[in-house]
Design an enzyme around this catalytic site. Structure first.
Site, mmCIF file in Angstrom:
data_model
loop_
_atom_site.group_PDB
_atom_site.id
_atom_site.type_symbol
_atom_site.label_atom_id
_atom_site.label_comp_id
_atom_site.label_asym_id
_atom_site.label_seq_id
_atom_site.Cartn_x
_atom_site.Cartn_y
_atom_site.Cartn_z
ATOM 1 N N SER A 64 -13.211 -13.674 -7.372
ATOM 2 C CA SER A 64 -13.497 -12.481 -8.164
ATOM 3 C C SER A 64 -14.985 -12.229 -8.246
ATOM 4 O O SER A 64 -15.410 -11.147 -8.647
ATOM 5 C CB SER A 64 -13.008 -12.667 -9.596
ATOM 6 N N HIS A 119 -10.355 -9.302 -2.230
ATOM 7 C CA HIS A 119 -10.209 -9.439 -3.680
ATOM 8 C C HIS A 119 -9.084 -8.539 -4.184
ATOM 9 O O HIS A 119 -9.249 -7.322 -4.288
ATOM 10 C CB HIS A 119 -11.545 -9.102 -4.361
ATOM 11 N N GLU A 137 -10.649 -5.110 -2.849
ATOM 12 C CA GLU A 137 -12.075 -5.073 -2.524
ATOM 13 C C GLU A 137 -12.284 -5.961 -1.299
ATOM 14 O O GLU A 137 -11.920 -7.141 -1.329
ATOM 15 C CB GLU A 137 -12.905 -5.664 -3.679
ATOM 16 N N ASN A 147 -15.774 -6.629 -11.025
ATOM 17 C CA ASN A 147 -16.102 -7.462 -12.193
ATOM 18 C C ASN A 147 -17.503 -7.207 -12.740
ATOM 19 O O ASN A 147 -17.782 -7.532 -13.889
ATOM 20 C CB ASN A 147 -15.904 -8.937 -11.865
HETATM 21 N N1 CAA Z 1 5.602 -6.999 -10.352
HETATM 22 C C1 CAA Z 1 6.246 -5.859 -10.079
HETATM 23 N N2 CAA Z 1 6.186 -4.777 -10.852
HETATM 24 C C2 CAA Z 1 5.452 -4.855 -11.970
HETATM 25 C C3 CAA Z 1 4.751 -6.013 -12.329
HETATM 26 C C4 CAA Z 1 4.844 -7.115 -11.466
HETATM 27 N N3 CAA Z 1 4.199 -8.254 -11.703
HETATM 28 N N4 CAA Z 1 4.090 -5.781 -13.488
HETATM 29 C C5 CAA Z 1 4.367 -4.523 -13.831
HETATM 30 N N5 CAA Z 1 5.182 -3.961 -12.923
HETATM 31 C C6 CAA Z 1 5.664 -2.598 -12.909
HETATM 32 C C7 CAA Z 1 6.753 -2.375 -13.917
HETATM 33 O O1 CAA Z 1 8.017 -2.644 -13.382
HETATM 34 C C8 CAA Z 1 6.575 -0.912 -14.247
HETATM 35 O O2 CAA Z 1 7.140 -0.070 -13.279
HETATM 36 P P1 CAA Z 1 7.593 1.429 -13.625
HETATM 37 O O3 CAA Z 1 6.478 2.090 -14.375
HETATM 38 O O4 CAA Z 1 7.847 2.055 -12.299
HETATM 39 O O5 CAA Z 1 8.803 1.245 -14.468
HETATM 40 C C9 CAA Z 1 5.091 -0.701 -14.154
HETATM 41 O O6 CAA Z 1 4.594 -1.748 -13.316
HETATM 42 C C10 CAA Z 1 4.495 -0.749 -15.490
HETATM 43 O O7 CAA Z 1 4.850 -1.989 -16.127
HETATM 44 P P2 CAA Z 1 5.214 -2.176 -17.646
HETATM 45 O O8 CAA Z 1 5.936 -0.956 -18.152
HETATM 46 O O9 CAA Z 1 5.822 -3.502 -17.838
HETATM 47 O O10 CAA Z 1 3.846 -2.332 -18.386
HETATM 48 P P3 CAA Z 1 2.594 -1.431 -18.296
HETATM 49 O O11 CAA Z 1 2.940 -0.002 -18.315
HETATM 50 O O12 CAA Z 1 1.632 -1.954 -19.304
HETATM 51 O O13 CAA Z 1 2.030 -1.759 -16.858
HETATM 52 C C11 CAA Z 1 0.355 -2.915 -15.744
HETATM 53 C C12 CAA Z 1 1.644 -3.046 -16.498
HETATM 54 C C13 CAA Z 1 0.610 -2.226 -14.408
HETATM 55 C C14 CAA Z 1 -0.151 -4.317 -15.500
HETATM 56 C C15 CAA Z 1 -0.616 -2.042 -16.595
HETATM 57 O O14 CAA Z 1 -0.687 -2.570 -17.866
HETATM 58 C C16 CAA Z 1 -1.974 -1.959 -16.012
HETATM 59 O O15 CAA Z 1 -2.237 -1.221 -15.060
HETATM 60 N N6 CAA Z 1 -2.892 -2.729 -16.593
HETATM 61 C C17 CAA Z 1 -4.255 -2.826 -16.137
HETATM 62 C C18 CAA Z 1 -4.287 -3.863 -15.055
HETATM 63 C C19 CAA Z 1 -5.657 -4.087 -14.552
HETATM 64 O O16 CAA Z 1 -6.631 -3.497 -14.985
HETATM 65 N N7 CAA Z 1 -5.744 -4.988 -13.556
HETATM 66 C C20 CAA Z 1 -7.019 -5.358 -13.001
HETATM 67 C C21 CAA Z 1 -7.460 -6.610 -13.682
HETATM 68 S S1 CAA Z 1 -9.020 -7.084 -13.094
HETATM 69 C C22 CAA Z 1 -8.691 -7.979 -11.763
HETATM 70 O O17 CAA Z 1 -7.598 -8.287 -11.404
HETATM 71 C C23 CAA Z 1 -9.896 -8.412 -11.006
HETATM 72 C C24 CAA Z 1 -10.453 -9.722 -11.408
HETATM 73 O O18 CAA Z 1 -11.134 -10.286 -10.562
HETATM 74 C C25 CAA Z 1 -10.370 -10.287 -12.721
#
Ligand code: CAA
Length: 292
Positions: free
Chosen positions: A118, A139, A151, A189
């Site tokens: 990351s 990434h 990324e 990040n």
């Molecule tokens: N596998 C498959 N499908 C998934 C899933 C998984 N692990 N997690 C969520 N989903 C799907 C759900 O089935 C749902 O689908 P539909 O909308 O079609 O029904 C959809 O994604 C939304 O899920 P939820 O309703 O359970 O929950 P949500 O609306 O809160 O969505 C989320 C979950 C997609 C994770 C959303 O909360 C989100 O986009 N969060 C932000 C995530 C983010 O910012 N990620 C980047 C983190 S930083 C990083 O990763 C970099 C680093 O280096 C740290």
């Protein structure tokens, strides 16, 4: 042509990456140090595929075919024939350099070694191998099966051919590759972590409680998750490690991790993966609780 992918690390990122590659038709070998960790990875993949089939994004047959393409092993050598190795182990420089050096010894000469780091500079990781032109950052975002971005980090020594190959691979996974320069934290990040850090300072200073802070960002800025719930999703230990690397590599005190991260990590409150972070994860995740 990449047909076989070795993924090292069966945590939430590694398991998600293995799933994404298998869904795209790659034969995947998922490796970790213990059967228990592999079992955790398999359970995560099962649950994610079940979600995708339930909502009709993926057919039962395709999900089963993807699952059948994933084999697991505690031996790194099981992935020896892969054209691409993606490491997704702990965010520690020495551990990643050791692993990449081992992969360099093990994998065929043309194989590409990608790191899902990351934050860590790819040029430094590449220097631990005898093939720095074929080491690159790939990434993925968490959760990998859902997030559209990869990324692609080109180190100083990474060849254009390697950047092109992993960008094509990212596109084959249905993701959008965005090429970024090799600087600690890349873009994702560099921008995200100071925001999460500031949210933790707000919590420590009692400006609002966790749910209040998250509600401000969800309802006020249309973020899908509030910053503290997002930190819980990423893992508090991972966030702390990223901030420490940003501070060390870029030498700017603005990346100083809020002391509360450390207390939580010391207490074993690592977020969703440990059942407790800024929230507890018994049944209802915090972002699902109504708040107006
Ligand atoms: N596998 C498959 N499908 C998934 C899933 C998984 N692990 N997690 C969520 N989903 C799907 C759900 O089935 C749902 O689908 P539909 O909308 O079609 O029904 C959809 O994604 C939304 O899920 P939820 O309703 O359970 O929950 P949500 O609306 O809160 O969505 C989320 C979950 C997609 C994770 C959303 O909360 C989100 O986009 N969060 C932000 C995530 C983010 O910012 N990620 C980047 C983190 S930083 C990083 O990763 C970099 C680093 O280096 C740290």
């Amino acid at each position: 042509m990449i047909r076989r992918v070795l993924v090292v690390g069966a945590g939430q990122m590694g398991a998600g990456i293995a799933q994404v590659a298998a869904e795209a038709g790659r034969d995947v070998v998922l490796v970790d140090v213990s059967e228990a960790r592999l079992q955790g990875g398999r359970a995560q993949i099962d649950a994610s595929l079940a979600r995708l089939t339930k909502k009709g994004t993926l057919s039962q047959a395709d999900a089963q075919a993807a699952l059948a393409r994933i084999t697991t092993s505690v031996e790194l050598a099981a992935g020896q024939g892969a054209e691409l190795a993606i490491e997704a182990i702990v965010e520690e420089r020495e551990a990643k350099r050791r692993l990449l050096a081992e992969l360099d010894r093990l994998m065929a000469a043309p194989a590409i070694l990608a790191s899902n780091t990351s934050t860590l500079p790819i040029t430094d990781l590449a220097a631990a191998t005898g093939r720095p032109d074929r080491v690159v950052g790939m990434h993925f975002m968490n959760p990998p099966p859902v997030m559209a971005l990869i990324e692609v980090v080109a180190g100083l020594t990474t060849s254009e051919e390697t950047v092109r190959a992993v960008s094509d691979e990212a596109a084959a996974y249905g993701k959008t590759p965005v090429r970024v320069r090799d600087m600690a934290g890349f873009v994702s990040n560099r921008v995200l972590m100071p925001m999460l850090n500031e949210a933790v300072y707000c919590l420590m200073e009692g400006i609002a409680d966790a749910e209040g802070i998250d509600a401000v960002m969800r309802l006020g800025m249309n973020h899908p998750l509030g910053p503290l719930a997002l930190a819980d999703l990423i893992g508090l230990d991972t966030c702390l490690a990223i901030l420490e690397i940003l501070q060390r590599e870029l030498g700017d005190p603005k990346y100083r991790p809020c002391p509360l991260w450390r207390s939580y990590v010391q207490a074993g409150y690592l977020g969703r993966k440990s059942g407790r972070g800024f929230y507890t994860y018994a049944q209802v995740p915090p972002e699902k609780r109504a708040r107006s």
